[in-house]
Design an enzyme around this catalytic site. Structure first.
Site, short mmCIF file in Angstrom:
data_model
loop_
_atom_site.label_atom_id
_atom_site.label_comp_id
_atom_site.label_asym_id
_atom_site.label_seq_id
_atom_site.Cartn_x
_atom_site.Cartn_y
_atom_site.Cartn_z
NE ARG A 222 -4.34 0.09 1.46
CZ ARG A 222 -5.34 0.60 0.73
NH1 ARG A 222 -5.39 1.90 0.47
NH2 ARG A 222 -6.29 -0.18 0.26
CG PHE B 153 -2.95 -1.31 5.65
CD1 PHE B 153 -3.17 -1.99 6.83
CD2 PHE B 153 -2.58 -2.05 4.54
CE1 PHE B 153 -3.05 -3.38 6.91
CE2 PHE B 153 -2.44 -3.44 4.60
CZ PHE B 153 -2.68 -4.10 5.79
CD GLU C 286 -7.40 2.86 6.27
OE1 GLU C 286 -8.10 2.45 5.32
OE2 GLU C 286 -6.33 2.32 6.59
N1 MTE Z 1 -12.42 6.17 14.16
C1 MTE Z 1 -12.51 5.91 15.49
N2 MTE Z 1 -13.25 6.73 16.25
N3 MTE Z 1 -11.83 4.88 16.06
C2 MTE Z 1 -11.04 4.02 15.31
O1 MTE Z 1 -10.45 3.09 15.84
N4 MTE Z 1 -10.17 3.48 13.06
C3 MTE Z 1 -9.85 4.00 11.73
C4 MTE Z 1 -11.06 4.69 11.11
N5 MTE Z 1 -11.66 5.61 12.03
C5 MTE Z 1 -10.94 4.27 13.90
C6 MTE Z 1 -11.68 5.35 13.36
C7 MTE Z 1 -9.37 2.98 10.80
S1 MTE Z 1 -7.75 2.53 10.86
C8 MTE Z 1 -10.19 2.40 9.87
S2 MTE Z 1 -9.60 1.28 8.74
C9 MTE Z 1 -11.61 2.72 9.81
O2 MTE Z 1 -12.02 3.66 10.80
C10 MTE Z 1 -12.41 1.44 9.97
O3 MTE Z 1 -13.76 1.64 10.00
P1 MTE Z 1 -14.67 1.88 8.68
O4 MTE Z 1 -14.16 0.99 7.62
O5 MTE Z 1 -16.01 1.49 9.18
O6 MTE Z 1 -14.55 3.33 8.37
C1 QUE Z 2 -5.64 -2.48 3.19
C2 QUE Z 2 -5.85 -3.02 4.42
C3 QUE Z 2 -5.60 -4.40 4.63
C4 QUE Z 2 -5.13 -5.18 3.58
C5 QUE Z 2 -4.91 -4.60 2.35
C6 QUE Z 2 -5.17 -3.26 2.16
C7 QUE Z 2 -5.82 -5.01 5.90
C8 QUE Z 2 -5.57 -6.41 6.01
C9 QUE Z 2 -5.11 -7.13 4.92
C10 QUE Z 2 -4.92 -8.56 4.93
C11 QUE Z 2 -4.18 -9.16 3.93
C12 QUE Z 2 -4.08 -10.52 3.84
C13 QUE Z 2 -4.73 -11.33 4.74
C14 QUE Z 2 -5.44 -10.75 5.78
C15 QUE Z 2 -5.55 -9.38 5.85
O1 QUE Z 2 -4.88 -6.50 3.76
O2 QUE Z 2 -6.22 -4.34 6.85
O3 QUE Z 2 -6.06 -11.52 6.68
O4 QUE Z 2 -4.68 -12.69 4.65
O5 QUE Z 2 -5.81 -7.00 7.22
O6 QUE Z 2 -4.99 -2.69 0.96
O7 QUE Z 2 -6.30 -2.27 5.43
MO1 MOS Z 3 -7.49 0.46 9.47
S1 MOS Z 3 -5.43 0.61 9.51
O1 MOS Z 3 -7.34 -0.41 7.94
O2 MOS Z 3 -7.71 -0.73 10.62
#
Ligand code: MTE
Ligand code: QUE
Ligand code: MOS
Length: 795
Positions: A329, A363, A731
């Site tokens: 990513r 990520f 994100e």
């Molecule tokens: N917002 C809050 N309040 N708490 C969290 O832990 N995690 C972030 C984002 N916003 C998070 C958050 C991350 S890393 C992700 S991937 C997304 O929420 C996941 O939730 P969604 O896919 O439902 O947006």
């Molecule tokens: C973004 C993400 C994730 C990702 C790829 C993205 C992520 C994640 C995984 C992942 C990949 C292989 C696996 C698995 C998870 O890929 O959060 O269990 O077998 O967990 O582009 O956020």
């Molecule tokens: Mo968010 S880093 O994809 O949990």
């Protein structure tokens, strides 16, 4: 028969009469419970009779072999009931989520300072923790690798390197009128979720396990618990109602504690809870990957990029965890929003003797984008232009300038329009002029400003994860039970998905109850990650709702002899022919006529495909976009600074819930600002993490908010057929904080009248900003001396 005008009237009326559908700024479903303290987290659950508490014994070295493990003092400590090591694991020892490499308890070899070696169960939390400190462990120490340079020199990788390219970057750079190259260190980040890692395991009567755990990935916890215990998956159930924050730190990092509590519960036949204290949590769980990146870029006199050679090196820690996908990513986002004509991107997954770094909001995307944004500033200073001009010139555009380095076409590109608009609404040009004047008139305080864009690919780049399931029941009073595979971590997922269902049935949001995510309700789920929670689960829930709705429509057609086209769901009722009954009456009527009021739902993302061997395809269903302008003021004697104002324009498509989306944008931005400014991880020379609490690790406080903070939604629907044409928001806003870092660099650069681009690694703490100012002053001094020397020669 009802005519079209009537139907329209009812549909329109419904917008006013059913509360909390799509587009409403409904409050978070738990908002009241969050502030009154009534929301129940795993650690708030009532203790079980006979429950034990667990703690972990950790490695005190970064790399070595365990020569002798003496646990007699641990076992003899007050309250201790059981101590386990790797030898006691009945099933799989390895709990690596994708690739092997993560033993649940270390056996013989330890690979980082703080690695779990044994676990203790005692009568109280404190007894368990105290006992865990009493082990006598002898090691044969091995040299640890603690930096990327050494890992690279030794080709010490957790996964093989990977690259993507288009055309001939080397040739294009060689042929370009100008070439710049530089490198950038990007810091890691501690998740600092307010609720730490916690799991509670309760043995069930058939040798199975019931687990309450704070996890973004219940299905993976189910699999791993079953595997360490050596029992089938169907004997393990995971329940997750809510997390007190996850941010990626509970995708894989929740599983070890669930597995260890399950092992202790399995062996003692008693319920076991394992909650890490903050210090242990910070030491034992993975963080955002630090990166060491480099670029070499060729460009023309205007600043248009002709060739780019970019390298990203992730510090992965000791095991693969999710690092392959994370560095991918980072590579996918090395272009950020810019067309890089001839391009080569290389990504390395460096193995270090530190905790295994993991998912964190973005990520790897944020770490990947930093390099090209750094280069934008460098090109601008080199050519004596405003960085915004260089950024705009290089944005993805029309014709052939719309293809990414992985050959996905950037469709529906709204960024040029967004940037244009933000430049206007933030008054960028006038403020740039005022800042120049301010800086000319102030020797010590300097201001800086920057506008940076974000383009973030939405979809898991691992194709099979892009699927979701849901389950809906309607009870005979018309109340609705909703369950789906996504987890709630504060982001408002449960609220948004419930809004989708409310919209489908045209009923009030408060008639829907979203229950805890459970592996026995919706199976084989993906992590709630990659910002895809609402996109995937919203569609799956809509599918379940539509299944039931179709049955209800078929029933009314048969039962009442009306045309399907005459049936309208509106304002908590259903209208057909000359009749209208409440949704509750309809549920009751359907029940007595033996119509099923329960359905599963399913969704898989369309259009995506990717061939990783060729590094080519369409990994992302669409892109989310945003842009931010930040203005800072810097004290050039100390490096201290303040963020004065931030303007954000962010693209969430057609918002399902503007209040929640704006909350995500504000929160994401501030969390990103913490990453790039004050949050600094420090490891000692022996690999021990030194920043283990809020006293030494500085997350943003309310006083760090910009005094003037203006967030706008770019209200254009997603051109792809996402749930109500919305866009993922979790994100992408995190990366808007690059504007703060770039503004700090702008302020430092002003010291040499913007002719020098000082190095500024992140986090840009006051120390690093001061260093940047000093480097700029040095450039200025050298330039002055050179000019004086030249003048003397001419004279
Ligand atoms: N917002 C809050 N309040 N708490 C969290 O832990 N995690 C972030 C984002 N916003 C998070 C958050 C991350 S890393 C992700 S991937 C997304 O929420 C996941 O939730 P969604 O896919 O439902 O947006
Ligand atoms: C973004 C993400 C994730 C990702 C790829 C993205 C992520 C994640 C995984 C992942 C990949 C292989 C696996 C698995 C998870 O890929 O959060 O269990 O077998 O967990 O582009 O956020
Ligand atoms: Mo968010 S880093 O994809 O949990």
């Amino acid at each position: 028969m009802r005519n079209l005008t009537d139907l329209n009237r009812i549909t329109k009326m419904s917008k006013e009469q059913h509360k909390g559908g799509v587009g409403a700024s409904s409050k978070h479903e738990s908002a009241t419970k969050h502030v009154t303290g009534e929301a129940i987290y795993v650690d708030d659950r009532t203790d079980h009779v006979n429950q034990l508490h667990a703690a972990i014994g950790k490695s005190q070295i970064a790399h070595g072999r365990i020569k002798n493990l003496d646990l007699s003092a641990v076992l003899a400590a007050p309250g201790v009931v059981k101590v386990i090591t790797a030898e006691d694991v009945p099933g799989h020892l390895d709990i690596g989520p994708v690739f092997p490499g993560d033993p649940v308890l270390a056996k013989d070899l330890v690979e980082y300072y703080g690695q779990p070696i044994f676990a203790v169960a005692a009568k109280t939390h404190e007894q368990a923790w105290r006992a865990a400190q009493l082990a006598k462990i002898e090691y044969e120490e091995l040299p640890p690798v603690l930096d990327v340079e050494t890992a690279l020199a030794q080709q010490n990788f957790v996964r093989p390197p990977h690259s993507m390219q288009r055309g001939d970057a080397d040739q294009a750079i060689e042929d370009a009128p100008h070439v710049l190259e530089s490198h950038l260190s990007v810091g890691g980040q501690e998740h600092f979720y307010l609720e730490g890692q916690v799991s509670s395991a309760i043995p069930t009567e058939d040798g199975g396990m019931m687990i309450y755990t704070s996890s973004q990935h219940p299905s993976e916890v189910q699999k791993l618990v079953a595997e360490v215990l050596g029992i089938p998956f169907n004997l393990v159930t995971i329940d997750m109602r809510r997390m007190g924050g996850g941010f990626g730190g509970k995708e894989t990092q929740a599983a070890p504690w669930a597995c260890i509590s399950a092992l202790l519960a399995h062996i003692t036949r008693r319920p076991v809870k394992l909650r890490l204290n903050r210090g242990d949590d910070m030491v034992m769980t993975g963080k955002r990957h630090p990166f060491e990146n480099g670029y070499r870029i060729g460009f023309d006199d205007d600043g248009r990029i002709l060739g780019a050679d970019i390298i990203v090196n992730g510090f992965c820690g000791y095991s693969p965890d999710l690092s392959d996908a994370i560095v991918d990513r980072a590579m996918f986002h090395s272009d950020n929003a810019y067309y890089l004509d001839q391009v080569k991107i290389v990504g390395n997954r460096c193995k270090t003797n530190t905790v295994s770094h993991t998912a964190f909001r973005g990520f790897g995307g944020p770490q990947g984008m930093m390099t090209i944004e750094y280069a934008m500033d460098d090109i601008a200073r080199y050519l004596g232009k405003d960085p915004l001009e260089i950024r705009k010139l290089n944005l993805y555009g029309q014709d052939s300038r719309n293809v990414t380095p992985y050959h996905q076409v950037v469709e529906h590109n709204v960024l040029p329009e967004m940037i244009e608009r933000l430049e206007q609404t933030s008054n960028y040009q006038q403020r740039r002029q005022q800042i120049r004047e301010f800086n000319q008139n102030n020797r010590i305080l300097k201001r800086g400003i920057a506008l940076t864009p974000v383009k973030f690919g939405i979809s898991f780049t691992v194709q099979h994860l892009n699927q979701a399931g849901a389950l809906i029941h309607i009870y005979t009073d018309g109340s609705i039970h909703l369950n789906h595979g996504g987890t709630e971590m504060g982001q408002g997922l449960f609220t948004k998905v419930a809004q989708v269902v409310a919209e489908e049935f045209q009923v009030d949001l408060d008639t829907i109850n979203v229950s805890a995510t459970r592996t026995d309700k919706v199976p084989n789920t993906s992590p709630t990650a990659a910002s895809s929670g609402t996109d995937l689960n919203g569609k799956a829930a809509q599918n379940a709702a539509r299944n039931i709705k179709q049955r209800l429509i078929d029933f009314i057609v048969q039962h009442h002899g009306v045309e399907a086209s005459e049936i309208v769901f509106a304002d908590n009722r259903v209208h057909f022919g000359d009749q209208s009954i409440s949704f509750a009456e309809l549920a009751q009527l359907a029940y007595v006529n033996r119509i099923s009021l329960s359905s599963t739902g399913y969704y898989r993302t369309p259009k995506i495909h990717y061939d990783r061997n060729k590094a080519s395809g369409r990994p992302f269903f669409y892109f989310a976009n945003g842009a931010a302008v930040s203005e800072v003021i810097v004290d050039t004697l100390t490096g201290e600074y303040k963020l004065l104002r931030t303007d954000i324009l962010h693209d969430v498509g057609h918002s399902l819930n503007p209040a929640i989306d704006i909350g995500q944008i504000e929160g994401g931005f501030i969390q990103g600002m913490g990453w790039l400014t004050s949050e600094e991880l420090s490891w000692a020379d022996n690999g021990r993490l030194q920043t283990t609490g809020p006293a030494t690790y500085k997350i943003p406080a309310v006083s760090d908010m910009p005094a003037d903070f203006r967030v706008q939604l770019f209200d254009q629907r997603n051109r792809e057929a996402t749930i109500y044409n919305s866009k993922a928001v979790g994100e992408p806003p995190f990366m808007l904080a690059m504007s703060v870092w770039s503004a700090l660099r702008d302020a430092a650069s002003s010291v040499a009248d913007y002719r020098f681009s000082p190095p500024l690694d992140t986090p840009a703490t006051p120390e690093r900003v001061l260093k940047a100012v000093k480097a700029t002053k040095q450039f200025q001094t050298n330039a002055t001396t050179r000019i004086q020397a030249e003048e003397e020669v001419t004279a």
